[in-house]
Every structure is written in C-alpha cells, then in structure tokens.
Enzyme design. Structure first.
Site, mmCIF file in Angstrom:
data_model
loop_
_atom_site.group_PDB
_atom_site.id
_atom_site.type_symbol
_atom_site.label_atom_id
_atom_site.label_comp_id
_atom_site.label_asym_id
_atom_site.label_seq_id
_atom_site.Cartn_x
_atom_site.Cartn_y
_atom_site.Cartn_z
ATOM 1 N N ASP A 156 0.877 -1.170 0.000
ATOM 2 C CA ASP A 156 0.000 0.000 0.000
ATOM 3 C C ASP A 156 0.912 1.217 0.000
ATOM 4 O O ASP A 156 1.499 1.548 1.029
ATOM 5 C CB ASP A 156 -0.898 -0.041 1.242
ATOM 6 C CG ASP A 156 -1.717 1.247 1.416
ATOM 7 O OD1 ASP A 156 -1.690 2.105 0.501
ATOM 8 O OD2 ASP A 156 -2.370 1.389 2.469
ATOM 9 N N GLU A 175 -7.211 0.634 -4.693
ATOM 10 C CA GLU A 175 -7.240 0.543 -3.228
ATOM 11 C C GLU A 175 -8.581 0.055 -2.672
ATOM 12 O O GLU A 175 -8.603 -0.853 -1.842
ATOM 13 C CB GLU A 175 -6.821 1.884 -2.617
ATOM 14 C CG GLU A 175 -5.306 2.075 -2.739
ATOM 15 C CD GLU A 175 -4.864 3.524 -2.727
ATOM 16 O OE1 GLU A 175 -5.690 4.406 -2.417
ATOM 17 O OE2 GLU A 175 -3.684 3.776 -3.026
ATOM 18 N N LYS A 178 2.770 11.401 -3.422
ATOM 19 C CA LYS A 178 1.758 10.727 -4.230
ATOM 20 C C LYS A 178 0.877 11.740 -4.970
ATOM 21 O O LYS A 178 0.365 11.461 -6.048
ATOM 22 C CB LYS A 178 0.907 9.851 -3.317
ATOM 23 C CG LYS A 178 -0.021 8.896 -4.016
ATOM 24 C CD LYS A 178 -0.633 7.948 -2.995
ATOM 25 C CE LYS A 178 -1.643 7.012 -3.580
ATOM 26 N NZ LYS A 178 -2.163 6.097 -2.545
ATOM 27 N N ASP A 214 -13.405 5.108 0.643
ATOM 28 C CA ASP A 214 -11.981 5.162 0.981
ATOM 29 C C ASP A 214 -11.492 6.609 0.992
ATOM 30 O O ASP A 214 -11.258 7.201 -0.059
ATOM 31 C CB ASP A 214 -11.207 4.320 -0.055
ATOM 32 C CG ASP A 214 -9.706 4.302 0.200
ATOM 33 O OD1 ASP A 214 -9.231 4.997 1.122
ATOM 34 O OD2 ASP A 214 -9.003 3.585 -0.528
#
Lengths: 612, 176
Positions: free
Chosen positions: A19, A175, A76, A197
């Site tokens: 992850d 994800e 990210k 999420d």
C-alpha cells in the site's frame, strides 16, 4: 539482525502486497493462514541528508522538522502530473519544483533533483528491505495499490516507481478493491458492497458485487485530490492566522515552523475523533501557542470536505445501475474515516451503519497481499474483476473527444479504430489519446500522442491502419497498430503527455543500481562483514589485555585460528559462512571475555557483538 | 459473430441473462490475466486478448439495445441517424416548450411533464416491441423483421435522447 537466518533455499519467491499511501505505506504478504503485515508503517517521506544520502520512512519524517527544504512528503499527490496541475498544491506544500519540469515534475531536494517516481522508489525500496528482513529472502515482485480514480499517467508513474526500486510490479490494484478483497476474504459474503476510501490525499468510492468468490467492481468514482491533507491544511491556516495576530509575524514562509505546526495540527485532528475538544499546541523557542478546537467548530470546518465526497458516491450508485437500498454493506477505508462526521455522513447516505471493524490503515495492504496470493497461485478461489475509472477516447475534428472505451468498463477492455490518410501522399497520421468524461479535448486529460509514421504514399483514404487500444488489467493503456493492407504491425512513435519515457525509466533503474540499489544477498553479506569487523576489532583489542596472556596456550591458539578462519570467510560471498565463523570466534573468546569481565578491566567483550 | 463465439453462444437476439452471466464468470475464471502471472509472455498475451474480448462481449450482449445494435452491424445493417418522420411534429412543439421553460415561462412545465410521461411510455413500448421482434427473428431469420428491429432501435434512441433533454431541463429549473 539475528545470526539465525532461515534459508528458504529454492522456495518460490514471495510476491508482496504494497500500500503506497500518501501519508504512510505498508507491506504485507499472504501466508497459509491469511494476509499478514510485514514490519511497521513506513511514513511516505523521503529526505536527502547533508552528505547526500537519501533516506526514507520514519527517519526522513524527523528531517521534515530539521531540514524541511531537503525533505518531501505526500509525493503521491505529484505522481503523473505536470507543473500546470499542481499549482494549488504548491501553495500548501513546500515542494521546490525545478525549472523545466514540463511533462515530468522535478523536485529539488538538497543538491539532488528527483522526479516523483524516483522519490516513491525510495519509499518502495525501504518497504522491500523491511519485507526482506522479515521474510529472510529476497523480494523482487510486488502488487502495488493505487487510488481507483488514478488516471493512466498516475498509474504509469506508480509502475515506474516500482521498476526503479527493483520491483517487478505484477499488478496495480485499486485501493478500494483491495480493501474489499481483505474484507470479503474469509467470510462467505454475497451481495453488494460499497467501499468508501478517504485517505491522506485521495478519495475513492467503489461498488462491488461479491458472488461465489468473484469480486466484480460495478462502478467507481472519486477525487484524486481530496483527503486528510486538506483537513490538515484548513487547521494549519487557522493556526497560522492566530500566530500572525498573536506573535505579529507571518510564519507561512518558515518551513520548519510550518512542519512543527502541521504535526501539532494532525495530533489535534486525530484527538478530535475521540474527544469533544483538543488543543493545537506549539512551542517555538521561548514562545508558546495554544488553540483549543472543539468538535462543533471542527465539524463546521470540515463539512465542505465531507460534502465533496458525497457527489462521487451518488454518481457511483447511479453508474452501478443500482439503488442505495440494494447495497448490503458499506466498508470504510483510510485514516480519515475515523472522523465521526465522515462516518455519520456515510451512514446517512447509504442508510446503513458502515463497517469499521477492520483497521482502516492496514486493510488496503492486506488486500494487496491477497491479490499477490491470487497471482502467485496460493489463492485459487478468488478473482477480481475491476473497471477503468475514466473513459478513453481520441481527439476528432473540432477539438472534440470521441469515446472509445467508456468508464466503468471491465478491464482488460479494448477497442479498435480504423485510420486512414486525408490527403494524397500523406505519410503519417497523428492520434491524440485522451482520458476523461467531457466533450471537449481541452477538458480531458491528454495521455499521449501516437504518430503512425512511414505510411507508403498513396491516394487519400487508401491507407488502412487498424489501431487497437487496450486497457490492461492494471488500468494502463497499451496501443498497437496494424497495416491491414500488408497485415504487418505498423510502427509508431509514442509521446506520453505526462510522465517518463521508457528510456528515462531505464536510465533511472541503472542509476539506482549504481548508487543505492544492492540486492538482498549483497546486503546480507555487507551486514555480516560489518559484524565480523566489529568482533575481530574487539578481539584484537582484547589480545592486548593481561587476561589474554594469562590464558592457556590452547585457548590462545584457538582464538587465533578462529580469527583466521573468519578472515578467510570474510571475502567469500556466503553470508551464512561468515556468520558461522563469527559464531565460532564468539565461542573461542568466551573464556577470554569471562576473564576480562572478572577482572573488570578494559572493555567488556560481551558488548562487541554489535547486533546481539 | 465473435462476441457470441467468445461466450460460446449461438448468435440469437433473445438471450437468457442468467446463462450469459454464468458463462461470463466461468470463462473469466479460466482466462483472466491473474491466472497467468507466471506464464510465458505468449500465454499472457493470449489471456489478455481472450479476457478483453470476453469483457467487451459481455458488456455488449447483456443489454438488449447494444446487443441488437451489434447484431445489426454484424448483419451488415448500419443504424440510421435521421429523426423518425412520425415524430417530427412532436419534436417541433417540444423544442418550443423547452425554449419557453429555459426563458423562464413556467406555463410550459405542464406540457413538458406530459411529454416526459409519453416518452417514458414510448420507451417501454419499444422495449417490449424489441423482445417480440427478437423472438420472431430467432424463430425465422426474416430480413423484414431485421428492418423492423432497426426502425425500432432508431426510434428508441431518438426518444431516449428527447427524454434526456426534457428531464435535464425539468431538473435544472426545479433546482432553482
């Protein structure tokens, strides 16, 4: 490191699940009993030390305070993006962008210049090493998770990061889908599941149908620029305004103070999930700042952010072709779903109490490990059918986007299109590939320009070149062209609009081998040698001690022999042999160490085995 | 027809959806790239081709309209892009009403609500008409039936676009 090394010998190499988060990253693996987290959370922070060494993880996070100008976090948010895309982030994040970063951002960190995939590669490399230490074996293959709503360039950048880190990325998994895999793994779940999420920097919503071991994504939606970071920034702005009025100074340009304040703000935010109020506290030199925030104020502040997640949820339900009543379960993922206001908003929208029993920080990595198990053949009864989050199309006359593959199509998905020439003698055709839902090219994301070149000159409209657009199981575009007249593959030049070219990635892989990369075996040898140096050094020093001369001859000879044997083993490339000899020297010097201890003179030999 | 082949089906217009789904899932289990991650690159490529074809086929065949459109194209019939002549007068009046509502004339609302109901009914009629025509063509491959399917699809598409425009306008103005 323990001297006991379990050697897996020729066992099948393990595929890890990673992850790669905005704030934190984790690595996990599939065991016989289920997925398991390997080692701890690695903060997604990378820093360049003054001596030019690159560090990642917890150590680098400390550098955020001491050396913010040479440290990068939340990278990210920059993956697969160009300078024009990140102007908003630059106002809030202390990134130093180097001039000339058109298609790939370049960050200045100390005296190093790095692209976001290279920065991410350092985080991945840290995870790889952590996993190798726990598994006691080399790790070369991985499944990496990405936000479901990541576009092609963002996915490609993540894959590039893996390659630069020395990992073969067998699959990119979305994800929320990974979370659903972890959630539905050992339960005989059937029915419709919504996964909400909300992470550090991205928001995803996916709706899946679970039936008979198949996890079929019906629709997905989201926002790749919405997450806990945004909440931090709201609180940070309040605190900075406070400081300006209380201390009479604008500190927003003081990177070190801003990082201290950010840490204080995050602590207060986290506390507010469990307490009616919390205090943002900062000590800076002789000055102290305190600001109490109660839940009412916090909720008022973050309401617009929570509200921004609900639109994508409604669209996702609609795209899935279902009604909200049909959804059986709602699963919460990401640290930000600990916030009570987020939970109540989700409960109101889905009319169901969301599942929160899984650790929202771990569930994605666990799911990635399950997918690694599927790819490795250890998990046979599960299958993921995922979708592409965005429509794929090409530019047509008048700046319009013509869709070829619609969003929420199950991947791999493909479409072919026939191209020809418009004027006599034309020798090339340019295809502009886009991603997005809007009608105009300028409102969509440019992916790449493909140049079908070397077309034989002929009358306009005679050329017949069939182009196949394939979105693979990673959600990444592959394009091939065939000349229908000759039946042969037609060559083309690819110019990605954002991101690295293949050559650039190759160069970075080579460079990383030169500078930082060493494989697991080399690292083990190096570590064994460090240990050998320590014990040889300590023994040589002990030989100057009176206690050594008091030893019987046989003991002294045994010590010398053990040192010699260790020196011989030292230059072999077998770390197990080195460790064997270290152990023998340890045994041989036991009496000597005891004698020195008893005399209570000099330094205790016992402390010389650096890693015990 | 390759989409039918991909799912091991005879090319028929009427399809048992449960059977279609079962075929899709069974074949996905067999061919998905996840099952070939350690295979040779040729096998990987074949798996990718099989699965993408399977996905495209399932997506196309599960909806009666896209299925019929595919069937027609494969039979060499292109869909018409002209407005169905029997609707011309209706469309003319509808456009006036849409203009009026856009201009703030609320009296047009009633007319649009009626149009919405009528179009919804037309869609349902088209759908049941299609399933009748599907059964008929599957029983006896008659080119005239195929033409009727084409006309129905064309009309359905046009009505569906009208309905979308009407609903968009009604929603925009009720939201204000």
């Amino acid at each position: 490191m323990s001297t006991l090394q379990i050697d897996f010998g020729h066992a099948k190499p393990r595929i890890v699940g990673i992850d790669l988060g905005t704030t934190n990253s984790l690595v996990a693996v599939m065991d016989l009993t289920g997925p398991r987290i390997l080692s701890g959370i690695v903060p997604s922070v990378v820093s360049v030390t003054e001596s030019g060494e690159v560090i990642a993880g917890a150590e680098a996070r400390e550098m955020l305070i001491t050396h913010p100008e040479r440290t990068v976090y939340s990278v990210k948010r920059l993956m697969g993006r160009g300078v024009g895309d990140v102007q908003d982030e630059l106002r809030l994040f202390p990134f130093h962008i180097v001039e000339g970063s058109e298609s790939v951002l370049k960050l200045q960190l100390g005296d190093k210049v790095m692209t976001p995939p290279e920065v991410s590669a350092y985080i991945l490399r840290k995870l790889k090493e952590d996993a190798e230490d726990v598994l006691g074996a080399s790790v070369t293959q991985a499944v990496i998770t990405v936000p479901a709503y990541f576009n092609d360039a963002q996915r490609q950048a993540t894959k590039d990061a893996g390659r630069i880190a020395g990992l073969e990325v067998l699959r990119l998994v979305n994800e929320p889908t990974a979370a659903a895999l972890a959630y539905g793994l050992d339960k005989r779940k059937e029915g419709l599941v919504a996964v909400y999420d909300l992470g550090g920097g991205t928001f995803d919503i996916s709706i899946l149908r679970l039936h008979d071991g198949i996890f079929e994504v019906l629709a997905t939606n989201g926002d790749t620029h919405l997450g806990g970071d945004d909440i931090d920034n709201l609180l940070l702005n309040i605190a900075l305004e406070d400081l300006q009025s209380e201390w009479g100074e604008d500190f927003s340009g003081n990177a070190s103070l801003v990082q201290l304040l950010r840490r204080a703000v995050i602590q207060a935010k986290e506390a507010l999930s469990f307490a009616p109020s919390a205090t943002i506290e900062l000590e800076y030199g002789p000055r102290k700042y305190q600001r109490e925030i109660d839940v009412q104020l916090f909720n008022r502040l973050i309401e617009p952010i929570v509200e921004r997640t609900l639109g994508p949820c409604r669209n996702c339900i609609k795209d899935a072709g279902i009604t909200v009543e049909q959804i059986n379960e709602t699963v919460m993922v990401g640290g930000s779903t600990r916030i009570p206001l987020v939970r109540s908003a989700v409960e109101r929208l889905f009319r169901k109490r969301p599942h929160t029993e899984l650790n929202p920080d771990e569930v994605v990595a666990l799911g990635a490990a399950v997918q690694a198990g599927i790819l490795g053949g250890e998990v046979e009864d599960k299958l993921l059918l995922d979708v592409t989050p965005l429509s794929l199309g090409i530019e047509t006359m008048g700046g319009l986007m013509s869709k070829l593959i619609h969003r929420n199509s199950t991947i791999p998905a493909s479409e072919t299109e026939l191209f020809t020439t418009a004027v006599d003698g034309q020798t090339n055709v340019l295809i502009h590939v886009l991603q997005g839902e809007r009608e105009l090219v300028k409102d969509c994301r440019s992916l790449a320009r493909f140049d079908l070149k070397d077309i034989d000159p002929m009358i306009a409209g005679m050329a017949r070149i069939q182009v196949r657009f394939l979105i693979d199981a990673n959600g990444i575009l592959n394009v091939t062209a065939k000349d229908l007249r000759t039946g042969k593959e037609h060559s083309m030049d690819v110019k990605p609009s954002y991101g690295l070219t293949d050559d650039q990635v190759e160069a970075m892989i080579l460079e990383s081998y030169d500078k930082a990369e060493e494989d697991f075996k080399e690292r083990q040898i190096r570590e064994a040698r460090v240990e050998a140096d320590a014990i040889i050094g300590a023994t040589e020093k002990a030989k100057e001690d009176e206690a050594y001369h008091a030893l019987p001859d046989a003991e002294r000879i045994a010590i010398d022999r053990a040192i010699n044997e260790l020196r011989l083993a030292y230059h072999s490339d077998d770390h197990l042999l080195i460790r064997d000899q270290i152990e023998k020297l340890n045994q041989a010097t036991m009496a000597l160490a005891e004698a020195i201890m008893n005399e209570a003179v000099g330094k205790a030999l016992k402390g010389t085995n650096v890693n015990d | 027809m390759k989409f039918y082949d991909a799912l091991g089906l005879e090319p028929k217009l009427a399809i048992d959806l449960d059977d279609l789904k079962k075929r899709f899932y069974d074949r996905s289990r067999q061919w998905h790239p996840d099952r070939f991650s350690r295979s040779s690159s040729e096998e990987k490529q074949r798996s990718e081709e099989m699965t993408s074809m399977l996905n495209d086929a399932f997506r196309t065949l599960r909806e009666p309209v896209t299925r019929a459109e595919y069937f027609l194209r494969e039979s060499g019939l292109e869909l018409s892009k002209d407005a169905p002549p029997e609707l011309l007068e209706e469309v003319f009046e509808l456009n006036m009403a849409l203009e009026e509502l856009r201009g703030g004339d609320e009296s047009a609302r009633g007319q649009l609500v009626l149009a919405q109901e009528r179009f919804t009914g037309m869609l349902a009629d088209a759908d049941s008409g299609l399933s009748r025509l599907f059964a008929s063509y599957d029983g006896k491959a008659d080119a005239i039936v195929l033409e009727q399917i084409r006309a129905t699809l064309n009309r359905r598409k046009y009505v569906s676009n009208l309905l979308r425009d009407v609903e968009k306008e009604l929603n925009v103005h009720s939201a204000n």
